[in-house]
Design an enzyme around this catalytic site. Structure first.
Site, PDB file in Angstrom:
ATOM      1  N   PRO A   1      49.953 -32.235   0.511  1.00  0.00           N
ATOM      2  CG  PRO A   1      51.919 -32.842   1.587  1.00  0.00           C
ATOM      3  CD  PRO A   1      50.698 -33.423   0.944  1.00  0.00           C
ATOM      4  CG  ASN A   2      53.125 -27.484   1.172  1.00  0.00           C
ATOM      5  OD1 ASN A   2      52.836 -26.742   2.106  1.00  0.00           O
ATOM      6  ND2 ASN A   2      54.038 -28.440   1.281  1.00  0.00           N
ATOM      7  NE  ARG A  48      54.198 -25.760  -3.558  1.00  0.00           N
ATOM      8  CZ  ARG A  48      54.223 -27.090  -3.478  1.00  0.00           C
ATOM      9  NH1 ARG A  48      53.098 -27.773  -3.472  1.00  0.00           N
ATOM     10  NH2 ARG A  48      55.376 -27.732  -3.409  1.00  0.00           N
ATOM     11  CE1 TYR A 105      54.563 -28.143  -8.011  1.00  0.00           C
ATOM     12  CE2 TYR A 105      55.623 -26.293  -6.899  1.00  0.00           C
ATOM     13  CZ  TYR A 105      55.490 -27.657  -7.109  1.00  0.00           C
ATOM     14  OH  TYR A 105      56.288 -28.537  -6.419  1.00  0.00           O
ATOM     15  CG  ASN A 138      49.780 -33.862  -6.936  1.00  0.00           C
ATOM     16  OD1 ASN A 138      50.783 -34.304  -6.366  1.00  0.00           O
ATOM     17  ND2 ASN A 138      49.798 -32.744  -7.648  1.00  0.00           N
ATOM     18  CB  ALA A 164      56.365 -33.272  -0.229  1.00  0.00           C
ATOM     19  CG  HIS A 209      59.103 -37.120  -3.495  1.00  0.00           C
ATOM     20  ND1 HIS A 209      59.011 -37.537  -4.805  1.00  0.00           N
ATOM     21  CD2 HIS A 209      58.637 -35.839  -3.479  1.00  0.00           C
ATOM     22  CE1 HIS A 209      58.541 -36.542  -5.547  1.00  0.00           C
ATOM     23  NE2 HIS A 209      58.291 -35.507  -4.766  1.00  0.00           N
ATOM     24  CG  ASP A 233      52.065 -50.085   3.152  1.00  0.00           C
ATOM     25  OD1 ASP A 233      52.623 -50.369   2.067  1.00  0.00           O
ATOM     26  OD2 ASP A 233      52.590 -50.310   4.260  1.00  0.00           O
ATOM     27  CD  GLU A 275      52.887 -41.095  -8.510  1.00  0.00           C
ATOM     28  OE1 GLU A 275      53.011 -42.333  -8.689  1.00  0.00           O
ATOM     29  OE2 GLU A 275      53.836 -40.355  -8.235  1.00  0.00           O
ATOM     30  CG  HIS A 304      53.505 -35.787  -9.649  1.00  0.00           C
ATOM     31  ND1 HIS A 304      53.518 -35.602  -8.285  1.00  0.00           N
ATOM     32  CD2 HIS A 304      53.664 -37.116  -9.858  1.00  0.00           C
ATOM     33  CE1 HIS A 304      53.694 -36.776  -7.698  1.00  0.00           C
ATOM     34  NE2 HIS A 304      53.775 -37.711  -8.636  1.00  0.00           N
ATOM     35  CB  SER A 341      56.251 -29.973 -11.545  1.00  0.00           C
ATOM     36  OG  SER A 341      56.453 -30.890 -10.478  1.00  0.00           O
ATOM     37  NE  ARG A 375      60.188 -29.375  -9.239  1.00  0.00           N
ATOM     38  CZ  ARG A 375      59.284 -29.161  -8.274  1.00  0.00           C
ATOM     39  NH1 ARG A 375      58.117 -29.779  -8.316  1.00  0.00           N
ATOM     40  NH2 ARG A 375      59.562 -28.338  -7.285  1.00  0.00           N
ATOM     41  NE  ARG A 413      60.993 -31.089  -6.026  1.00  0.00           N
ATOM     42  CZ  ARG A 413      60.296 -30.589  -5.000  1.00  0.00           C
ATOM     43  NH1 ARG A 413      59.189 -31.186  -4.609  1.00  0.00           N
ATOM     44  NH2 ARG A 413      60.700 -29.508  -4.370  1.00  0.00           N
TER      45      ARG A 413
HETATM   46  C1  DQA Z   1      54.097 -32.206  -7.006  1.00  0.00           C
HETATM   47  C2  DQA Z   1      55.591 -32.552  -7.108  1.00  0.00           C
HETATM   48  C3  DQA Z   1      56.160 -32.855  -5.737  1.00  0.00           C
HETATM   49  O1  DQA Z   1      57.553 -33.150  -5.852  1.00  0.00           O
HETATM   50  C4  DQA Z   1      56.021 -31.658  -4.832  1.00  0.00           C
HETATM   51  O2  DQA Z   1      56.486 -31.960  -3.531  1.00  0.00           O
HETATM   52  C5  DQA Z   1      54.641 -31.107  -4.797  1.00  0.00           C
HETATM   53  C6  DQA Z   1      53.839 -31.088  -6.010  1.00  0.00           C
HETATM   54  C7  DQA Z   1      53.505 -31.754  -8.353  1.00  0.00           C
HETATM   55  O3  DQA Z   1      52.284 -31.738  -8.468  1.00  0.00           O
HETATM   56  O4  DQA Z   1      54.255 -31.378  -9.258  1.00  0.00           O
HETATM   57  O5  DQA Z   1      54.202 -30.568  -3.784  1.00  0.00           O
HETATM   58  O6  DQA Z   1      53.399 -33.373  -6.605  1.00  0.00           O
END
Ligand code: DQA
Length: 143
Positions: A9-10, A17, A22, A73, A76, A79, A86, A97, A99, A101, A106, A110
């Site tokens: 998401p996002n 952002r 980012y 990735n 959110a 977390h 699962d 995995e 990220h 950031s 942070r 997170r």
């Molecule tokens: C993220 C880090 C997450 O904590 C955050 O909610 C994101 C992006 C990252 O790529 O740094 O949306 O996964």
């Protein structure tokens, strides 16, 4: 070899952002960056994004059924989504995995990843190059 790159998401709204966290790359630029690095390392990247937990779970099922390696990735969902955790556990091909950031540098919420325990490894803090490092790790895992 195909790699499924799943963004949560996002992440499609990187343009609005916080660029201090980012970076300056838009989501379409991030896709191009991943696709190009994948090609360099001998992969074909199928890069997808969803804000929807169920959609991400269905993509992980697809990877599990097709033995397709995954770079994810979870944004959110990292977390708190036990459902994505699962589904990720069902993927027997390597799953990494990533990220943009460094979540550990942070806010405290997170610092927990419910996904890391079912991933081969986690790469964070290198901006778009987190994905490139994941592709290099994936190459080592699959060759
Ligand atoms: C993220 C880090 C997450 O904590 C955050 O909610 C994101 C992006 C990252 O790529 O740094 O949306 O996964």
């Amino acid at each position: 070899m195909k790699v499924l790159v799943i963004n949560g998401p996002n992440l499609a709204r990187l343009d609005i952002r916080d660029s201090a966290i980012y970076g300056d790359m838009s989501y379409p630029q991030l896709i191009a960056h991943i696709e190009s690095a994948a090609k360099t390392h001998g992969f074909t990247a199928d890069v997808r994004q969803s804000d929807d937990e169920a959609t991400i779970i269905s993509w992980l099922h697809e990877a599990a059924d097709g033995s397709i390696p995954v770079i994810i990735n979870p944004a959110a969902f990292t977390h708190y989504s036990y459902a994505i955790r699962d589904a990720a556990e069902l993927v027997k091909a390597p799953l990494i995995e990533v990220h943009l950031s460094n979540p550990l540098a942070r806010e405290e919420f997170r610092h927990t990843s419910v996904i890391s325990g079912v991933a081969n490894g986690t790469i964070g803090g290198f901006g778009p190059n987190s994905y490139v490092l994941a592709l290099i790790a994936l190459k080592a895992l699959t060759s």
